[in-house]
Scaffold this motif. Structure first.
Motif, short mmCIF file in Angstrom:
data_model
loop_
_atom_site.label_atom_id
_atom_site.label_comp_id
_atom_site.label_asym_id
_atom_site.label_seq_id
_atom_site.Cartn_x
_atom_site.Cartn_y
_atom_site.Cartn_z
N ASP A 1 0.83 -1.21 0.00
CA ASP A 1 0.00 0.00 0.00
C ASP A 1 0.87 1.26 0.00
O ASP A 1 0.58 2.23 -0.69
CB ASP A 1 -0.92 0.05 1.23
N VAL A 2 1.92 1.21 0.82
CA VAL A 2 2.82 2.37 0.90
C VAL A 2 3.54 2.55 -0.44
O VAL A 2 3.65 3.67 -0.95
CB VAL A 2 3.83 2.22 2.06
N GLU A 3 3.99 1.44 -1.01
CA GLU A 3 4.66 1.50 -2.32
C GLU A 3 3.75 2.14 -3.37
O GLU A 3 4.17 3.04 -4.10
CB GLU A 3 4.99 0.09 -2.79
N ASP A 4 2.48 1.68 -3.39
CA ASP A 4 1.52 2.20 -4.37
C ASP A 4 1.28 3.70 -4.16
O ASP A 4 1.18 4.47 -5.11
CB ASP A 4 0.18 1.46 -4.28
N GLU A 5 1.18 4.06 -2.89
CA GLU A 5 0.92 5.47 -2.55
C GLU A 5 2.11 6.34 -3.01
O GLU A 5 1.91 7.41 -3.59
CB GLU A 5 0.72 5.57 -1.03
N ALA A 6 3.32 5.87 -2.76
CA ALA A 6 4.51 6.63 -3.18
C ALA A 6 4.56 6.74 -4.70
O ALA A 6 4.85 7.81 -5.25
CB ALA A 6 5.78 5.97 -2.64
N ASP A 7 4.24 5.64 -5.39
CA ASP A 7 4.18 5.66 -6.87
C ASP A 7 3.18 6.70 -7.34
O ASP A 7 3.42 7.44 -8.30
CB ASP A 7 3.74 4.29 -7.42
N ARG A 8 2.04 6.75 -6.66
CA ARG A 8 0.98 7.67 -7.05
C ARG A 8 1.45 9.12 -6.90
O ARG A 8 1.22 9.96 -7.76
CB ARG A 8 -0.25 7.41 -6.16
N TYR A 9 2.12 9.41 -5.78
CA TYR A 9 2.67 10.76 -5.57
C TYR A 9 3.68 11.10 -6.67
O TYR A 9 3.69 12.20 -7.21
CB TYR A 9 3.35 10.89 -4.20
#
Ligand code: ATP
Ligand code: MG
Length: 424
Positions: free
Chosen positions: A337-345
């Motif tokens: 989830d954190v990885e996806d969130e960072a990718d999104r940013y």
């Protein structure tokens, strides 16, 4: 840019033979590569900083009427013989080479001669003056000592501007304008408070010149600084007569080691006389053009910034010349989830035209932070489990202490926050 794609890596130690602080740090952070003593290549992060410095200088030179060109490094002896500077006695740092047919060539150390010769084809009347011409161009100098990292090298880009004026007054007006532009350049580069306009010897061209000297232990010059008046005197010309002329009292001056980051020079008619650069006055009389030269080494400036602004953890850039607007660091520790969130940013900021370095590597948090400190991008953005559950992104500054450290910025505000910062 994803850090996992960046071909350079940080390293713990600098090469053993590298004695200068600026080169040690820049090599460790992956900004430059040492080819041999006094010769360095610029790598992706280093080239971005270098180009940002060049752009700051370019903006300030255009603002005072500069017209940009590029002259050649290869130099024919002919024009240099006319001014008497082809001989190694006149210029002791020449690199010379030969064509296949045996005729000699030099690699340009400076460009007064070829530009003056070129301008004879375009300047003939008072209507053609004044003119201000500059370039960012590679100089070659066979420097004796090369122990100051990228501050004294044998191949380097110089911004050299040359002014062509009708009268002494017209020349002086521009000279002062350029001095002001230099003050802006060094302020934008982040060394404004350590850099002083310094009264210096004019060498063989004129009685005096002005250097811009940055206080620095690794510097090769000694200057006497009047902190309040923001001026200094080079040791070369430091005597009672000069102090009297400048209205300075010895008691108000402090002795400092310093490095010359730029200089401005009256050339008078030294080169226009030698190369026949004349113009016709309104009344028909012919006069030699009055010239000046104005140099800054963007690479030397980059080294000086490192020397002035780095700390025990690594480099520290100003917003304006940093390689990226922010360093986005994901602390995912395997959490998808954190990885996806960072990718999104990362995608969001990239879409907004905000260039960030995105540390998406699969390495420990401690290593990421240590690398971010070494690389020195002034603004850091962290995405972690904590920030995801708090509904924002953590923003901190490279130099902030733990106390006034990080703050949480909402996703909807981060773009405006970054755009509001100075720089790219
Ligand atoms: P210095 O007094 O430090 O030897 P200089 O007086 O020869 O320099 P100029 O020829 O006027 O310098 O060059 C203009 C600018 O180019 C300098 O102010 C400096 O910023 C840069 N520069 C000069 N020599 C070097 C070098 N060897 N390596 C990197 N930058 C240089
Ligand atoms: Mg000098």
């Amino acid at each position: 840019m994803r850090q996992s794609h960046l071909f350079t890596k940080t390293r713990k130690d600098a090469p053993k033979d590298e004695v200068s602080k600026n080169a040690q740090l820049l090599i460790r952070a992956g900004y430059i590569h040492k080819e041999m003593a006094g010769v360095y290549s610029f790598l992706p992060l280093g080239l971005r900083v270098f180009n940002n410095i060049v752009n700051v200088i370019r903006e300030e030179m255009n603002a005072i009427g500069g017209q940009e060109i590029t002259l050649t490094a290869l130099q024919e002896p002919k024009v240099w013989e006319k001014s008497g500077r082809w001989s190694d006695d006149a210029i002791d740092v020449w690199f010379k080479t030969k064509l296949k047919n045996g005729s000699e060539l030099g690699l340009g150390t400076t460009h007064e001669e070829p530009l003056t010769a070129l301008m004879t084809e375009y300047i003939s009347s008072y209507k053609d003056l004044p003119r201000y011409v500059y370039q960012f161009q590679t100089k070659f100098r066979n420097e004796l000592r090369a122990k100051s990292g990228i501050m004294r090298v044998r191949e380097f880009v110089m911004k050299d501007l040359y002014s062509f004026s009708k009268t002494e007054k017209e020349f002086r007006d521009f000279y002062e304008k350029c001095a002001k532009a230099y003050v802006k350049v060094f302020a934008r580069a982040g060394i404004g408070d350590k850099t002083f306009r310094t009264f210096a010897s004019g060498g063989s061209f004129s009685k005096f010149s002005d250097e811009f000297q940055m206080i620095c232990d690794a510097g090769e010059d000694t200057i006497y600084v009047h902190k309040k008046k923001k001026i200094a005197v080079n040791k070369e010309v430091y005597n009672d007569k000069v102090l009297g002329e400048l209205g300075l009292d010895k008691a108000d001056l402090t002795e400092e080691k310093a490095i010359e980051v730029g200089n401005i020079f009256p050339l008078g008619t030294r080169f226009s006389d030698a190369l026949g650069l004349q113009y016709t006055e309104e009344d028909g009389t012919k006069k030699p053009v009055i010239m000046g030269s104005y140099g800054i080494g963007p690479g030397r400036l980059m080294g000086a910034i490192v020397d002035a602004n780095s700390d025990e953890k690594g480099l520290v850039w100003s917003e304006e010349i940093a390689p990226f607007r922010a360093h986005l660091v994901s602390i995912a520790s395997g959490n998808k989830d954190v990885e996806d969130e960072a990718d999104r940013y990362y995608d969001m900021l990239t879409d907004e035209g905000i260039e960030v370095l995105y540390d998406d590597r699969d390495v420990r948090a401690g290593e990421k932070f240590a690398d971010a400190d070494l690389i020195g991008i002034p603004t850091r953005l962290v995405v972690s489990e904590k920030t995801v559950s708090a509904g924002g992104i953590e923003v901190s500054s490279r130099t902030s202490s733990k106390k006034n450290g990080a703050s949480l910025v909402r996703e909807s505000e981060i773009v405006e926050y970054l755009k509001g910062k100075k720089g790219k």
